[in-house]
Enzyme design. Structure first.
Site, PDB file in Angstrom:
ATOM      1  N   LYS A  42       0.802  -1.222   0.000  1.00 13.28           N
ATOM      2  CA  LYS A  42       0.000   0.000   0.000  1.00 13.28           C
ATOM      3  C   LYS A  42       0.836   1.274   0.000  1.00 13.28           C
ATOM      4  CE  LYS A  42      -3.914  -0.315   0.010  1.00 13.28           C
ATOM      5  NZ  LYS A  42      -4.960  -0.654  -0.989  1.00 13.28           N
ATOM      6  N   SER A 275      -3.148 -12.405   3.655  1.00  6.60           N
ATOM      7  CA  SER A 275      -3.538 -12.186   2.255  1.00  6.60           C
ATOM      8  C   SER A 275      -2.459 -12.721   1.320  1.00  6.60           C
ATOM      9  CB  SER A 275      -3.831 -10.711   1.984  1.00  6.60           C
ATOM     10  OG  SER A 275      -2.666  -9.940   2.124  1.00  6.60           O
TER      11      SER A 275
HETATM   12  C1  LIG Z   1      -2.628  -7.159   3.863  1.00  7.81           C
HETATM   13  C2  LIG Z   1      -3.341  -6.690   2.644  1.00  7.81           C
HETATM   14  N1  LIG Z   1      -3.527  -7.539   1.639  1.00  7.81           N
HETATM   15  C3  LIG Z   1      -4.210  -7.206   0.535  1.00  7.81           C
HETATM   16  C4  LIG Z   1      -4.733  -5.943   0.373  1.00  7.81           C
HETATM   17  C5  LIG Z   1      -5.538  -5.638  -0.850  1.00  7.81           C
HETATM   18  O1  LIG Z   1      -4.919  -4.751  -1.718  1.00  7.81           O
HETATM   19  P1  LIG Z   1      -5.830  -3.817  -2.622  1.00  7.81           P
HETATM   20  O2  LIG Z   1      -6.386  -2.761  -1.724  1.00  7.81           O
HETATM   21  O3  LIG Z   1      -4.878  -3.261  -3.617  1.00  7.81           O
HETATM   22  O4  LIG Z   1      -6.905  -4.650  -3.233  1.00  7.81           O
HETATM   23  C6  LIG Z   1      -4.569  -5.017   1.404  1.00  7.81           C
HETATM   24  C7  LIG Z   1      -5.151  -3.697   1.297  1.00  7.81           C
HETATM   25  O5  LIG Z   1      -5.171  -2.905   2.223  1.00  7.81           O
HETATM   26  C8  LIG Z   1      -3.859  -5.392   2.561  1.00  7.81           C
HETATM   27  O6  LIG Z   1      -3.694  -4.544   3.593  1.00  7.81           O
END
Ligand SMILES: Cc1ncc(COP(=O)(O)O)c(C=O)c1O
Length: 314
Positions: A42, A275
């Site tokens: 991010k 994630s």
């Molecule tokens: C740990 C984590 N994984 C995945 C994402 C998802 O990314 P995106 O917002 O680009 O879809 C985020 C978004 O805040 C995140 O904090």
């Protein structure tokens, strides 16, 4: 030598997961976003949204910045605001891990933690929890006449990945990438990267990864938006989402995400969060069915150090 930490964003390493994809017809590679100075994927949209607002005259020195975040956008904004000398308030759900708030405070920003909806669990942020965070964010934006990056609706968070993540993957794979998959929060990573890759080669297949219980973008009935995969899977369609560059959605259960993160750490030496584990699980699902010679790319969104309090690696 960079002028400031802001110039150290992007150009993260791309690593082949040779052990996890042994015996599969496709190769899988992962981009290590925890190498970024603010610690996650991010940082790219955080910096891009601030700079777009500065150029448009929407953000002036001394003004407050307020954002709704699961922690990583907050970490990225806190990092960029520290260097730029801006005042930043991150609004988080109490369901997000304390490491995230601690990191944001370390960069000199303020954190407002919003209690979860009834029945909420630490480490799980539901759509209802996020709605409560939204209400508090709107109040604070009004009170401080703040600039709100609004990651779910700001096109600058897509362009950051379009000009950064997507171009880097194209270059790093020498144009051999055949698939891209990303767990969806704001969808900036998926949409920006997919847009860039498809501009190079429209045949590249791009997939959203979604919690099994909340495959909203796939058009399935949402059973439960509470799951351990922090940072996304909120069962909503972000304003920046663009189905024209998405070929489909892959379900990942909390259990698969945890197993993915543990395998990634134990067998590949890459310690990511939930994630990242979900992304690995989804990429391996694609790899099992892909044509021989395919190259599937995904992202390690942040470090597993941010989740130690949840027992992810116990
Ligand atoms: C740990 C984590 N994984 C995945 C994402 C998802 O990314 P995106 O917002 O680009 O879809 C985020 C978004 O805040 C995140 O904090």
């Amino acid at each position: 030598m960079f002028d400031s930490a802001l110039d150290a964003v992007g150009n993260t390493p791309l690593v082949l997961l040779k052990r996890l994809s042994t015996g599969l017809p496709a190769r899988v590679a992962i981009k290590l976003e925890y190498f970024s100075p603010g610690g996650s994927i991010k940082d790219r949209p955080a910096l891009a949204t601030l700079e777009a607002a500065e150029s448009a005259g929407l953000l002036r020195p001394g003004q407050y910045v307020v954002e709704k975040t699961s922690g990583n956008m907050g970490g990225g904004l806190a990092w960029a605001c520290a260097v730029k000398g801006l005042k930043f308030i991150a609004v988080l759900s109490a369901g997000n891990t304390p490491e995230r708030s601690q990191m944001i405070r370390a960069f000199g920003a303020q954190v407002v933690v919003v209690p979860q909806a009834r029945g909420g669990k630490l480490g799980e942020v539901s759509r209802e929890d996020l709605e409560l965070v939204e209400i508090r964010t709107c109040e604070l934006v009004k009170r401080y006449k703040a600039f709100r990056p609004d990651q779910f609706n700001n096109p600058a968070s897509v362009s950051a990945h379009q000009s950064g993540t997507g171009q880097e993957i194209w270059r790093q794979t020498k144009g051999k990438v055949t698939h891209f998959v990303s767990f969806v929060g704001s969808s900036g990573t998926l949409i920006g990267t997919a847009t860039a890759l498809k501009a190079h080669n429209p045949k590249i297949q791009c997939f959203a990864a979604e919690p099994q219980s909340a495959q909203f973008l796939a058009g399935k009935r949402v059973q439960n938006t509470s799951h351990p995969i922090q940072g996304g899977g909120y069962a909503l369609r972000p304003g920046i989402y663009d189905e024209r560059v998405v070929n489909g959605s892959l379900p990942v259960s909390g259990r698969e995400a945890i197993a993915g993160a543990r395998e990634l750490a134990c067998r590949e030496g890459i310690m990511g969060g939930y994630s990242s584990g979900a992304n690995v699980a989804a990429a391996l699902k694609l790899a099992r069915k892909a044509k021989r010679g395919s190259l599937i790319v995904t992202v390690c969104c942040d470090t597993g150090l941010k989740y130690l309090s949840t027992g992810l690696y116990e």
